[in-house]
Motif scaffolding. Structure first.
Motif: not given
Length: 221
Positions: A127, A129-130, A132-133, A165
């Protein structure tokens, strides 16, 4: 290139990237998980984040005109790395740099980056978001190397996610000390220390004549 603030030598963007990649490759222990990505491809992205400069560059950090710098960034945007994870890691780094200021040229490049990332997410199996982290780790590794290559005492702090997470970030500080020593706290790496060498070059003759100087680095807690 990076002009040392303490002696007449320079570091290339190539060597800067190699140190950033070395730091990224060591990431992960009981307290800090590796990103939920193909880890080898992630570390390669950190190492290649400034590949648009080439192997021997002559564009001083902090002194380059905006148009020349944007040409380098365009090289990075247009380049397509074979592994989608490596490619997205590089593109997110470039996007972060472009987002530091606003201009029509920068906004155009950001839109191109977003389109290229969107076109490879399914291929990566992760994803946005993954990624971006994970970009927070990229930024920390980049900045450790960035400060090291300027050879000036510094102490900075950056936020990273210790778990894929995690709801909150963890603050990691690093301190650049004389003699190639870097202190990192808390310690996010698998090894007890990260040691190696970089090439620097004498500034007076660079880049016409490359006179190398071998510089050790020692990253520890």
């Amino acid at each position: 290139m990076f002009k040392s603030w303490t002696r007449p030598i320079v570091y290339t963007q190539y060597e800067h990237g190699r140190l950033a990649g070395t730091v990224a490759r060591a990431w992960g222990n009981d307290s800090f998980d590796r990103p939920a990505l193909d880890f080898h491809a992630f570390a390669a992205g950190v190492m290649l984040h400034d590949w648009g400069y080439g192997v021997v560059d002559n564009l001083p950090i902090g002194e380059a005109p905006e148009d020349e710098w944007l040409d380098i960034i365009r090289n990075g945007v247009e380049n397509r790395f074979e592994h989608p994870t490596t490619d997205i890691v590089v593109k997110l780094h470039l996007r972060r740099l472009l987002s530091m200021h606003s201009s029509p040229e920068r906004e155009t490049l950001i839109a191109q980056i977003d389109a290229r990332i969107d076109g490879r997410l399914d291929e990566s199996g992760a994803l946005l978001e993954t990624f971006q982290r994970a970009d927070k780790i990229t930024q920390l590794c980049d900045m450790i190397s960035f400060s090291f290559c300027f050879e000036s005492p510094a102490e900075l702090a950056f936020e990273v996610f210790s778990r894929p997470d995690a709801a909150e970030t963890t603050t990691i500080t690093y301190e650049i000390r004389p003699g190639g020593e870097v202190i990192v706290n808390p310690w996010p790496f698998a090894a007890s220390a990260i040691r190696g060498i970089l090439y620097a070059f004498e500034r007076e003759s660079y880049p016409e004549t490359l006179i190398p100087r071998v510089v050790p680095f020692n990253i520890e807690r």
